[in-house]
Design a protein around this motif. Structure first.
Motif, PDB file in Angstrom:
ATOM      1  N   LYS A   5      53.036 -25.340  50.468  1.00 32.38           N
ATOM      2  CA  LYS A   5      52.010 -24.371  50.059  1.00 32.38           C
ATOM      3  C   LYS A   5      51.961 -24.320  48.534  1.00 32.38           C
ATOM      4  CE  LYS A   5      52.887 -19.861  50.405  1.00 32.38           C
ATOM      5  NZ  LYS A   5      53.056 -18.531  50.951  1.00 32.38           N
ATOM      6  N   ILE A   7      50.121 -22.204  45.269  1.00 29.00           N
ATOM      7  CA  ILE A   7      49.318 -21.024  44.909  1.00 29.00           C
ATOM      8  C   ILE A   7      48.939 -21.127  43.435  1.00 29.00           C
ATOM      9  CG2 ILE A   7      49.402 -18.507  44.559  1.00 29.00           C
ATOM     10  CD1 ILE A   7      50.983 -18.329  47.127  1.00 29.00           C
ATOM     11  N   ALA A  14      45.094 -25.565  41.422  1.00 31.88           N
ATOM     12  CA  ALA A  14      45.927 -25.918  42.582  1.00 31.88           C
ATOM     13  C   ALA A  14      45.871 -27.425  42.822  1.00 31.88           C
ATOM     14  CB  ALA A  14      45.445 -25.162  43.815  1.00 31.88           C
ATOM     15  N   THR A  31      42.648 -24.278  52.780  1.00 33.80           N
ATOM     16  CA  THR A  31      42.607 -23.493  51.541  1.00 33.80           C
ATOM     17  C   THR A  31      42.092 -22.105  51.877  1.00 33.80           C
ATOM     18  OG1 THR A  31      40.329 -24.031  51.004  1.00 33.80           O
ATOM     19  CG2 THR A  31      41.985 -25.531  50.153  1.00 33.80           C
ATOM     20  N   THR A  33      41.388 -18.019  49.762  1.00 31.13           N
ATOM     21  CA  THR A  33      41.609 -17.136  48.621  1.00 31.13           C
ATOM     22  C   THR A  33      42.182 -15.832  49.147  1.00 31.13           C
ATOM     23  OG1 THR A  33      39.372 -16.331  48.795  1.00 31.13           O
ATOM     24  CG2 THR A  33      39.746 -18.051  47.184  1.00 31.13           C
ATOM     25  N   THR A  36      45.833 -10.423  45.079  1.00 31.14           N
ATOM     26  CA  THR A  36      47.220 -10.126  44.730  1.00 31.14           C
ATOM     27  C   THR A  36      47.528  -8.670  45.027  1.00 31.14           C
ATOM     28  OG1 THR A  36      46.462  -9.647  42.527  1.00 31.14           O
ATOM     29  CG2 THR A  36      47.407 -11.819  42.882  1.00 31.14           C
ATOM     30  N   GLN A  47      43.538 -15.102  44.053  1.00 33.23           N
ATOM     31  CA  GLN A  47      44.392 -16.281  43.938  1.00 33.23           C
ATOM     32  C   GLN A  47      43.981 -17.267  45.030  1.00 33.23           C
ATOM     33  OE1 GLN A  47      48.400 -16.020  42.390  1.00 33.23           O
ATOM     34  NE2 GLN A  47      46.713 -15.971  40.957  1.00 33.23           N
ATOM     35  N   GLU A  49      45.250 -20.270  47.714  1.00 29.48           N
ATOM     36  CA  GLU A  49      46.419 -20.852  48.378  1.00 29.48           C
ATOM     37  C   GLU A  49      45.966 -22.146  49.059  1.00 29.48           C
ATOM     38  OE1 GLU A  49      49.125 -18.336  50.954  1.00 29.48           O
ATOM     39  OE2 GLU A  49      48.127 -19.609  52.419  1.00 29.48           O
ATOM     40  N   THR A  93      46.600 -10.519  53.561  1.00 28.46           N
ATOM     41  CA  THR A  93      45.574 -10.063  52.609  1.00 28.46           C
ATOM     42  C   THR A  93      44.924  -8.795  53.109  1.00 28.46           C
ATOM     43  OG1 THR A  93      45.116 -12.368  52.176  1.00 28.46           O
ATOM     44  CG2 THR A  93      43.526 -10.802  51.323  1.00 28.46           C
TER      45      THR A  93
END
Ligand SMILES: Nc1nc2c(ncn2[C@@H]2O[C@H](COP(=O)(O)OP(=O)(O)O)[C@@H](O)[C@H]2O)c(=O)[nH]1
Ligand SMILES: [Mg+2]
Length: 325
Positions: A5, A7, A14, A31, A33, A36, A47, A49, A93
């Protein structure tokens, strides 16, 4: 099959890291988003990932001569595993967003929509009650946000409930604005007064004296123009409203909403009417800005149809519109 992974702040960052660390043969599996973690009331940062399959592991794409035949089933399972991990991360999230709303993360397993609505009700104020008769309510905001449409809806609803309504329109600026309000008022047989200057308001109010509810429609002025701003301040002072609703479309960005709230603060709005909820893309970003504004959410505009009943702002409806559920 080795999965990794990455980030980063952006997808480009990335991909650059993946290329640097794994070379160009790494396979991008997924992928997403995410936001945070942040303090309540602080807008979270985005962010990216990225899940990657490392290049030296055999895959179904490995068809070089002499290569071991790929185990399709286990490869599929590995992809599924990566997918499940990604879904778990997405749930994280959502849990972060729920934390902002003050709802319990454990509520993810319970009634999700209900807990979001409860969080919203704790953080925001909802007030769709128009003042008792006789009362004056003004709608303000930039042009094209839906002031006249929402005003007509409020007037029609009050009519249906047996009230006596009067409308004052100060929008003599936009092309077609007078015709628009005249048509809408004719439709409901609602007395309409057009005012060109704040000094005209007094006479208009006297002519509408029998109205229990008087609604003021204003033009979309540029509050940064000192003369326009001063004109609207004077107009509102002459009208002396019990409530001032600032109208903003749900499609507005958080920074633009923040800016509008600042520039319109001098007109002392006490309610926020969110129009165009049907066009909302990412309402969740607006929540901290609305919470900080201290304005009560009054109504939601859900379509361009004027005949639609005004939709009272409520936490359950906002939770639905967030598209979290
Ligand atoms: N999709 C959608 N369109 C809306 C909504 N409210 C208003 N509109 C449209 O937005 C445009 C501007 O509306 P109007 O009421 O004239 O805005 P004003 O300049 O602020 O008075 C019109 O085309 C309306 O039909 C809404 O809730 N949803
Ligand atoms: Mg208008």
């Amino acid at each position: 099959m080795a999965l990794r992974k990455f980030i980063a702040g952006t997808i480009e960052e990335a991909f650059a890291r993946i290329e640097r660390e794994l070379g160009g043969d790494a396979i991008i599996l997924d992928t997403r988003t995410f936001l945070t973690e942040c303090e309540p009331g602080v807008a979270p940062a985005e962010q990216v990932e990225v899940w990657v399959q490392e290049p030296d592991t055999p895959t179904a794409r490995d068809d070089a001569p002499g290569a071991v035949a790929p185990d399709i089933v286990s490869d599929d399972l590995s992809r599924l595993h990566a997918r499940v991990q990604a879904v778990h991360a997405q749930l994280d999230t959502l849990a972060q967003r729920l934390d902002w709303l003050g709802a319990e993360s454990s509520a993810l397993s319970g009634d999700f929509a209900m807990s979001v609505a409860e969080g919203l009700a704790r953080n925001l104020t909802f007030s769709s009650v128009l003042p008792d008769a006789p009362a004056r309510v003004a709608l303000i905001g930039p042009s094209g946000v839906g002031k006249t449409t929402c005003l007509a809806r409020l007037a029609y609803r009050a009519l249906r409930e047996g009230g006596t309504i009067g409308v004052i329109s100060a929008d003599t600026v936009r092309i077609g604005a007078r015709e628009q309000i005249a048509t809408l008022c004719e439709h409901g047989n609602i007395p309409l007064e057009i005012v060109y200057h704040p000094a005209d308001v007094d006479g208009a109010l006297r002519r509408l004296d029998g109205s229990a509810l008087t609604l003021l429609d204003t033009p979309g002025i540029n509050p940064r123009q000192p003369e326009d701003g001063a004109w609207l301040v004077e107009l509102l002072a002459a009208f002396d409203p019990a409530q001032v609703h600032l109208v903003q479309p749900a499609s507005v960005s958080a920074p633009a909403l923040r800016d509008t709230l600042q520039t319109y603060a001098r007109f002392t709005p006490d309610h926020l009417l969110i129009s165009k909820m049907d066009e909302a893309a990412y309402l969740v970003d607006l929540l901290p800005v609305i919470a900080r504004s201290g304005l009560a959410l009054s109504y939601f505009g859900m379509s361009s149809a004027v005949a639609e009943a005004p939709v009272p702002a409520a936490s359950e409806r906002l939770a639905q519109a967030l598209r979290l559920t």
